[in-house]
Design a protein around this motif. Structure first.
Motif, mmCIF file in Angstrom:
data_model
loop_
_atom_site.group_PDB
_atom_site.id
_atom_site.type_symbol
_atom_site.label_atom_id
_atom_site.label_comp_id
_atom_site.label_asym_id
_atom_site.label_seq_id
_atom_site.Cartn_x
_atom_site.Cartn_y
_atom_site.Cartn_z
ATOM 1 N N ALA A 107 -26.037 0.576 19.501
ATOM 2 C CA ALA A 107 -26.966 1.518 20.121
ATOM 3 C C ALA A 107 -27.934 0.747 21.007
ATOM 4 N N ALA A 108 -28.506 1.444 21.980
ATOM 5 C CA ALA A 108 -29.491 0.838 22.878
ATOM 6 C C ALA A 108 -30.677 1.770 23.034
ATOM 7 N N ASN A 109 -31.838 1.169 23.228
ATOM 8 C CA ASN A 109 -33.072 1.931 23.463
ATOM 9 C C ASN A 109 -33.311 2.966 22.367
ATOM 10 N N VAL A 110 -33.330 2.461 21.134
ATOM 11 C CA VAL A 110 -33.503 3.330 19.969
ATOM 12 C C VAL A 110 -34.997 3.524 19.704
ATOM 13 N N PRO A 111 -35.515 4.752 19.870
ATOM 14 C CA PRO A 111 -36.956 4.966 19.679
ATOM 15 C C PRO A 111 -37.323 5.112 18.206
ATOM 16 N N LEU A 112 -38.475 4.588 17.845
ATOM 17 C CA LEU A 112 -39.046 4.779 16.509
ATOM 18 C C LEU A 112 -40.275 5.654 16.659
ATOM 19 N N ARG A 113 -40.356 6.669 15.812
ATOM 20 C CA ARG A 113 -41.468 7.615 15.926
ATOM 21 C C ARG A 113 -42.151 7.804 14.583
ATOM 22 N N ARG A 114 -43.447 8.038 14.680
ATOM 23 C CA ARG A 114 -44.234 8.385 13.504
ATOM 24 C C ARG A 114 -45.066 9.609 13.869
ATOM 25 N N GLN A 115 -44.829 10.682 13.141
ATOM 26 C CA GLN A 115 -45.529 11.937 13.412
ATOM 27 C C GLN A 115 -45.405 12.324 14.883
ATOM 28 N N ARG A 116 -44.153 12.246 15.366
ATOM 29 C CA ARG A 116 -43.787 12.628 16.730
ATOM 30 C C ARG A 116 -44.407 11.746 17.812
ATOM 31 N N ARG A 117 -44.978 10.614 17.415
ATOM 32 C CA ARG A 117 -45.512 9.657 18.371
ATOM 33 C C ARG A 117 -44.627 8.418 18.384
ATOM 34 N N THR A 118 -44.160 8.023 19.575
ATOM 35 C CA THR A 118 -43.295 6.843 19.691
ATOM 36 C C THR A 118 -44.112 5.583 19.452
ATOM 37 N N ILE A 119 -43.671 4.771 18.502
ATOM 38 C CA ILE A 119 -44.392 3.539 18.173
ATOM 39 C C ILE A 119 -43.626 2.292 18.618
ATOM 40 N N GLY A 120 -42.444 2.473 19.154
ATOM 41 C CA GLY A 120 -41.653 1.349 19.630
ATOM 42 C C GLY A 120 -40.234 1.781 19.937
ATOM 43 N N GLU A 121 -39.489 0.844 20.546
ATOM 44 C CA GLU A 121 -38.106 1.127 20.904
ATOM 45 C C GLU A 121 -37.289 -0.151 20.766
ATOM 46 N N CYS A 122 -36.235 -0.113 19.987
ATOM 47 C CA CYS A 122 -35.340 -1.269 19.835
ATOM 48 C C CYS A 122 -34.457 -1.356 21.071
ATOM 49 N N ASP A 123 -34.447 -2.507 21.733
ATOM 50 C CA ASP A 123 -33.655 -2.633 22.960
ATOM 51 C C ASP A 123 -32.161 -2.510 22.680
ATOM 52 N N PHE A 124 -31.634 -3.355 21.772
ATOM 53 C CA PHE A 124 -30.195 -3.363 21.516
ATOM 54 C C PHE A 124 -29.909 -3.570 20.041
ATOM 55 N N LEU A 125 -28.998 -2.776 19.512
ATOM 56 C CA LEU A 125 -28.414 -3.002 18.200
ATOM 57 C C LEU A 125 -26.940 -3.296 18.427
#
Length: 325
Positions: free
Chosen positions: A101-119
């Motif tokens: 996967a690429a550009n995987v967003p991480l969210r907390r309470q519907r707020r994006t806290i980061g994005e993993c570039d590449f898995l």
């Protein structure tokens, strides 16, 4: 360092297509950092994967349209997004690791806290999390050749970025994303090994950039360039009145691999050299340029790359390097 640059040129120059050359540069350029605080990503796990990648790039060079369709998006106006698209294409279609996967967003309470570039998954089965950074910094320092540089001495040309701040962000935030609880809830089975994929070039004051001991975190083989103020550039050109090199202003999207100049383009640039130099002497913003020289075969190859900066830029840069975030 010169040997490393020469080897990179040998690997990249075999390809004619500009986008394929940029991808090859991204895969084979030396890391900006040394292995230490963070594990560094390796695009090839074995020499067999490296050889297979060179063969794959050669076939891509012969028929590059699919790569163009993927990476030459008019919406890609930032160099980092373009580099990301190149690496994503390699992981999705190349002969080495498999993209999960690429550009995987991480969210907390519907707020994006980061994005993993590449898995990705290596041929060995190891699951890797790569964070990509392609950076170009000018070393400002304080003129003391006896003092090793600090990461804070490396600043972005527009003074909106600094290597120590980027380094801290990568280590404490970006590489830690796959260890967060928010990532665990996304369903990507691990464990994941976080690695930093960092390429670019560092520019040192003076046409040769000698006398500076790089910061301890910097890789021994990192790519180097030079920088001069507009006044220093004018003086250097006055002293070299017989300069027959072709000088090219490098737009940001051409900051990765060197370009080739055909004879017609090079001769036109040489003919316009007086006008080009005058524009650079009056620059109001840092400008990357490349010098091309004729080689033994009559072709034109890149000899060096550097920045021309306004005369008041060094003072501003030193203040930025010393400022507290």
């Amino acid at each position: 360092m010169a040997a490393q640059a020469s080897e990179l040129a040998r690997l990249v120059d075999r390809f004619g297509d500009v986008t394929v050359r940029d991808l090859a540069w991204l895969l084979f350029a030396p890391d900006l950092l040394r292995e230490g605080d963070a594990a560094l990503a390796r695009p090839f796990a074995t020499s067999a994967e490296r050889d297979a990648t060179l063969a794959w790039l050669a076939s891509l060079d012969a028929a590059p349209q699919a790569l163009h369709d993927h990476a030459r998006n008019p919406k890609f106006t930032r160099l980092g997004i373009y580099a990301e698209s190149l690496l994503r294409y390699f992981l999705a279609h190349g002969p080495a690791a498999r993209l999960v996967a690429a550009n995987v967003p991480l969210r907390r309470q519907r707020r994006t806290i980061g994005e993993c570039d590449f898995l990705l998954e290596a041929a060995s089965g190891e699951r890797l999390h790569w964070e990509l950074a392609v950076k170009f910094y000018l070393h400002i320092g304080d003129g003391e050749a006896s003092r090793a540089a600090r990461l804070s001495d490396y600043v972005g040309p527009n003074l909106q970025d600094r290597f120590d701040l980027k380094h801290a962000r990568l280590l404490t935030h970006q590489l830690a994303l796959t260890s967060r609880a928010e990532f665990a809830g996304l369903g990507f089975a691990g464990p994941w090994h976080a690695q930093l994929y960092i390429k670019g070039r560092l520019f040192y004051h003076g046409l040769h950039g000698d006398g500076v001991a790089p910061a301890r975190e910097i890789g021994d083989d990192h790519l180097r360039g030079w920088w001069l103020t507009a006044s220093e550039w004018r003086e250097a050109r006055a002293e070299d009145a017989n300069d027959d090199r072709a000088w090219v202003v490098q737009p940001r999207m051409a900051w990765l691999a060197s370009r080739r100049l055909d004879t017609t383009a090079a001769e036109s640039l040489v003919a316009e050299s007086v006008a080009i130099r005058a524009r650079l002497e009056a620059t109001v913003a840092p400008t990357m340029i490349a010098a091309y020289a004729r080689d033994e075969s009559g072709g034109w190859v890149e000899e060096s790359r550097g920045f021309i900066v306004p005369d008041d830029w060094p003072e501003q840069a030193r203040a930025f390097a010393a400022s507290t975030p």
